[in-house]
Motif scaffolding. Structure first.
Motif, short mmCIF file in Angstrom:
data_model
loop_
_atom_site.label_atom_id
_atom_site.label_comp_id
_atom_site.label_asym_id
_atom_site.label_seq_id
_atom_site.Cartn_x
_atom_site.Cartn_y
_atom_site.Cartn_z
N GLU A 1 26.87 13.61 9.56
CA GLU A 1 25.65 14.25 10.06
C GLU A 1 26.02 15.57 10.75
O GLU A 1 27.13 15.73 11.27
N SER A 2 25.06 16.46 10.82
CA SER A 2 25.33 17.81 11.30
C SER A 2 25.82 17.86 12.75
O SER A 2 26.53 18.76 13.14
N ASN A 3 25.48 16.84 13.55
CA ASN A 3 25.85 16.91 14.96
C ASN A 3 27.13 16.11 15.29
O ASN A 3 27.49 15.96 16.45
N VAL B 1 28.42 17.88 4.90
CA VAL B 1 27.59 17.85 6.10
C VAL B 1 26.12 17.78 5.70
O VAL B 1 25.66 18.56 4.87
N GLU C 1 21.91 16.91 7.10
CA GLU C 1 20.99 16.78 8.23
C GLU C 1 19.88 15.87 7.75
O GLU C 1 19.09 16.26 6.89
N VAL D 1 23.63 20.29 3.86
CA VAL D 1 23.76 21.48 4.68
C VAL D 1 24.95 22.33 4.23
O VAL D 1 24.84 23.54 4.09
N ASP E 1 29.69 21.07 17.03
CA ASP E 1 29.09 20.25 15.98
C ASP E 1 29.63 20.62 14.60
O ASP E 1 30.01 21.78 14.36
N ILE F 1 28.08 21.16 11.97
CA ILE F 1 27.26 22.17 11.30
C ILE F 1 27.72 23.60 11.62
O ILE F 1 27.58 24.51 10.79
N THR F 2 28.32 23.77 12.81
CA THR F 2 28.74 25.11 13.22
C THR F 2 29.73 25.73 12.24
O THR F 2 29.72 26.92 12.00
N SER G 1 30.38 24.39 9.04
CA SER G 1 30.23 23.99 7.64
C SER G 1 29.92 25.23 6.80
O SER G 1 29.20 26.11 7.23
N GLU H 1 28.48 26.97 3.41
CA GLU H 1 27.50 26.69 2.37
C GLU H 1 28.19 26.86 1.02
O GLU H 1 28.68 27.92 0.69
#
Ligand code: ATP
Ligand code: MG
Length: 854
Positions: free
Chosen positions: A310-312, A330, A332, A337, A357, A359-360, A362, A364
């Motif tokens: 998960e992103s967090n 990753v 969400e 994501v 996290d 997501i910071t 990851s 694309e």
């Protein structure tokens, strides 16, 4: 009475005739007619109204008997009623049921037979009946011009004529006239026509984007390539959708089945489909993969084994997860994501960002939808060089396709293995004396100095690749590539400045070059690993060791290096046994996926094999065959194919190379259907002779690629040649191809030497060798005579001036006239020419002179 889909005039008019013979019969209308039938239906709407029936109105239970005209395809819906077939096509091989009776005739049209029956039974017909019936006869005999026309057709037509047929209406029905819109569309179709590569059938495709207000099908028979094809497709682009029309002459290519994949309708020989959401290349790829029988999809390769976070989730936790994996996906709330790589996570941790996290950081990464087909998948992998492609459906992560799996599938090989086990300690030989012997003194000295400079900067430098191979073979070569362990850019800049030489550097590629005083160029590159695009698709070039640089090269014979750094000057370094391969005349790739990685190597390999008379090592040969079978060349950038073909045509052993390319079916793949048979081979040899002949005669050189291409492609339809030349970016060659064939025809059809001379004079001389090659011996002699005489004319303008003539309009006339007679051998010497001119022109010119003075 049943008509086939797309029924033509003969089908309709004979059916109509049968309704006159058997008043209780109806014509069952198909969904589509040929364009001319629609014209007829419009003109005679009221007359025909009561004789036709739509499929939905048909009550099968009430059918007592079925007639089938102009066709032998018994439709499935007819069971257990007597069927009578009237046709004038050759008998089709299928077993007849007992209820089927066939009447086959050798007339030009089947309407002819129906008219004969009407006449025999003395059924009265009016002028409209006569006109309708005549249209079938007229159309199918091509206005009595077709080979199959028989006296019976003419007699039947005569009968209709006497019955009052309306010639003007007939003309209206049967003539195709083109308006501006039609012509524009035809032009576009022809321009866009290209082959869809298939094994042994010819299938073409084209597309239009211009708006066309009428039904397009009738126009297609005017496209010569389509008419000659086994099957073809036309994609009509409309605002939000595309219409695909398919036609086939070959039951093995079932366009109905193919287009049914797009929810289209039709039958094996004619079908169409309307689709939304695909672009033209995708449609092409789809049709191609279908024709090749390769409909694989993402599902065949989808895997679900990557960790999903998960992103967090914190980076330090991801680090833990990535112990066993290279990537983590990753998401969400299930929605995709991006991707975290081991490298990025390590970097983040190095910078004490382990509590951020996921997501910071990851990245694309390009994703693909579930419905990506095989060909699209191949294209995506080959254009991005990614190891994985996440699969996403409506934003949700569904799994991943590994390049490795995919390539294993297409190459049929389990893993990328070295063909030759690289040696950790390379073999070494002393080549310092060989270097001194090989290079001219000035170049040798420069190379030596470069090595000294490199050492000073703390780098190592090597000459590498083709030139080292040529040194080992003792062949001339001045294409000098230098590899630097360190920084090529630095070395080039420092050295060139110190020696006051011209140089260029390309820091983003870590390369540079130096031009010596004698114009020879030294190319420098920093030793590097495979270039690839990162997930964010920034091109990345990574520094590497000599070994890593060599490992990404094409063949072992091109992997030799000679160190030029001062302390090791002249040390030949051989990691892959290239030395032995050169000596034993072997072309060998370094690893099993070499051709998959870069299909251009297929062409390079055969070019080297042909140039040096080397053989492909056994495993390499298998891999090459595999790559060709998998059609990988069709996915190589056409610009690189252009470069490679140009190099090939400029090779001394060009014909040997072309024969090799033919043997491996490469020409066939590049130019669908092309092969070098004995006739072509003879033409190629003739062309080579003609190059020599003309170059000697005219003391000039001719562009090789242009002429070889024209000869190789000769025999293909003109628009196909044009499109191939365009496809592979041979712009000049495409521009002149039309003129070339026009001139070729003019010259073949005339015996007049002067006309031949004028034709040649008006055309681009670059193509003269190919032109000569396609003409017969007589014409060849004539043209050589012309070329020679043109070089040494009997008289020139200055001779006329010496005779006292003033330059004027008549000059050209006199020169042309004398040259014409020179060509015809009625004037042989300068004296002949001068006295001829005196006799014929001098008086006249003097008169004109005095005239104009008056
Ligand atoms: P030539 O005598 O035709 O110039 P060459 O071997 O020097 O032959 P180049 O095209 O000049 O060929 O390329 C220089 C070197 O770069 C090659 O020797 C080879 O090591 C490497 N190379 C070129 N093209 C490829 C390729 N497609 N894949 C891998 N390595 C390549
Ligand atoms: Mg080279």
């Amino acid at each position: 009475m049943i008509l086939d889909e797309g029924a033509d005039l003969d089908a309709f008019s004979s059916a109509y005739g049968l309704t006159l013979l058997y008043p209780d019969t109806y014509i069952l209308l198909p969904n589509s007619f040929e364009y001319k039938v629609r014209k007829l239906l419009k003109i005679y709407e009221t007359k025909i109204k009561d004789k036709v029936m739509k499929k939905e109105d048909l009550d099968l239970n009430k059918v007592e008997k079925v007639f089938l005209v102009d066709s032998q395809n018994v439709p499935d819906l007819i069971k257990n009623v007597p069927i009578e077939i009237f046709d004038h096509h050759p008998k089709k091989n299928f077993s007849l049921n007992k209820n089927v009776k066939k009447h086959l005739y050798k007339t030009g049209s089947i309407s002819t037979v129906v008219v004969e029956k009407i006449k025999r039974k003395k059924i009265s017909i009016d002028k409209d009946d006569a006109t309708i019936l005549s249209s079938g006869i007229y159309e199918d005999t091509g206005g009595f011009k077709f080979k199959g026309t028989t006296p019976r057709d003419i007699k039947a037509f005569y009968y209709l004529f006497k019955s009052g047929l309306d010639v003007l209406k007939l003309k209206k029905i049967v003539t195709d006239t083109f308006d501006l819109e039609d012509t524009e569309i035809l032009k576009e179709i022809i321009k866009n026509t290209e082959p869809l590569i298939t094994e042994d059938k010819k299938v073409f495709i084209s597309s239009i984007t211009k708006r066309y207000t009428k039904d397009i099908a009738w126009l297609l028979k005017y496209v010569k390539t389509f008419e000659e094809a086994d099957a073809y497709f036309l994609v009509v682009n409309q605002k939000s959708k595309k219409v695909i029309i398919g036609r086939s002459k070959d039951e093995k290519i079932d366009v109905g089945k193919i287009l049914s994949e797009f929810d289209g309708g039709g039958h094996p020989f004619a079908a169409s489909a309307v689709i939304v959401g695909f672009d033209y290349p995708e449609i092409k790829n789809f049709l191609l993969s279908f024709l090749l029988g390769k409909q694989q999809s993402v599902l065949n390769f989808l895997k679900n084994d990557l960790p999903v976070v998960e992103s967090n989730v914190k980076i330090r936790e991801v680090k833990n997860i990535l112990k066993d994996f290279k990537y983590a996906v990753v998401v969400e709330k299930g929605k995709y994501v991006g991707v975290l790589t081991e490298k990025v996570v390590n970097n983040a941790i190095k910078h004490k960002l382990e509590n951020e996290d996921a997501i910071t950081f990851s990245e694309e990464m390009i994703t693909i939808p579930m419905n990506t087909n095989f060909i699209q998948l191949l294209k995506t992998f080959s254009s991005y060089n990614l190891e994985i492609l996440p699969v996403v459906k409506k934003g949700y992560y569904k799994g991943v396709v590994y390049k490795k799996d995919f390539i294993n599938f297409i190459s049929g090989i389990l893993e990328d293995k070295p063909v030759f086990q690289p040696i950790s300690k390379p073999k070494v030989l002393d080549y310092s004396n060989k270097l001194r012997e090989f290079f001219p003194k000035d170049i040798f000295n420069i190379i030596k100095e470069v090595g000294e400079y490199a050492e000073k900067l703390g780098y190592k430098a090597y000459i590498i690749g083709g030139v080292v191979r040529d040194i080992v073979m003792g062949k001339k070569s001045l294409d000098i590539d230098i590899i630097v362990e360190g920084s090529a850019v630095d070395l080039v800049r420092n050295f060139a400045k110190a020696k006051n030489l011209n140089f260029h550097i390309y820091p983003e590629f870590m390369t540079g070059n130096i031009t010596l005083e004698n114009k020879i160029k030294l190319d420098f590159a920093t030793a590097r690993k495979e270039e690839y695009e990162s997930p964010g698709s920034y091109p990345r070039v990574e520094k590497a060791s000599l070994f890593e640089d060599l490992y990404r090269r094409d063949f072992t014979i091109n992997t030799l290096a000679i160190e030029i750094t001062k302390s090791n000057f002249g040390k030949l370094i051989d990691y892959f046994n290239g030395f032995v391969d050169i000596k034993e005349k072997r072309i060998r790739v370094l690893h099993t996926l070499s051709f998959v990685e870069d299909p251009i190597r297929i062409l390079r390999g055969l070019r080297f094999a042909g140039r040096f008379n080397f053989k492909l090592e056994k495993k390499t040969q298998q891999l090459l065959n595999h790559a060709i079978e998998k059609d990988l060349l069709n996915f190589a950038p056409t610009g690189r194919i252009n470069l490679e073909l140009n190099l090939t045509f400029n090779e001394e052993k060009v014909i040997d190379i072309l024969i090799l390319m033919d043997k491996y079916k490469i020409l066939y793949k590049l130019f669908s259907g092309l092969s070098v048979d004995s006739v072509k081979k003879e033409l190629l040899i003739k062309l080579k002779d003609n190059f020599l002949l003309l170059e000697k005669l005219l003391n000039t050189s001719f562009p090789k690629a242009s002429n070889y291409l024209y000869i190789l492609l000769s025999g293909f339809p003109l628009e196909v040649i044009f499109n191939y030349l365009k496809k592979y970016h041979f712009e000049k060659e495409a521009k002149y191809i039309n003129d070339f064939y026009t001139n070729l025809e003019t010259i073949s059809q005339t015996q007049e030497k002067f006309k031949i001379y004028q034709t040649i004079k008006s055309f681009n001389k670059d193509f003269l060798p190919a032109l000569l090659t396609l003409l017969n011996e007589d014409k060849l002699k004539i043209i050589l005579d012309i070329v020679e005489k043109e070089k040494n004319p009997l008289i020139k303008g200055e001779d006329l001036i010496q005779m006292g003539l003033k330059p004027s309009r008549i000059f050209k006339e006199i020169l042309d006239d004398t040259f014409k007679r020179y060509l015809e051998n009625s004037l042989k010497t300068k004296e002949d020419a001068l006295s001829y001119i005196k006799k014929k022109y001098l008086q006249r010119v003097e008169n004109e002179d005095t005239d104009s003075r008056r």
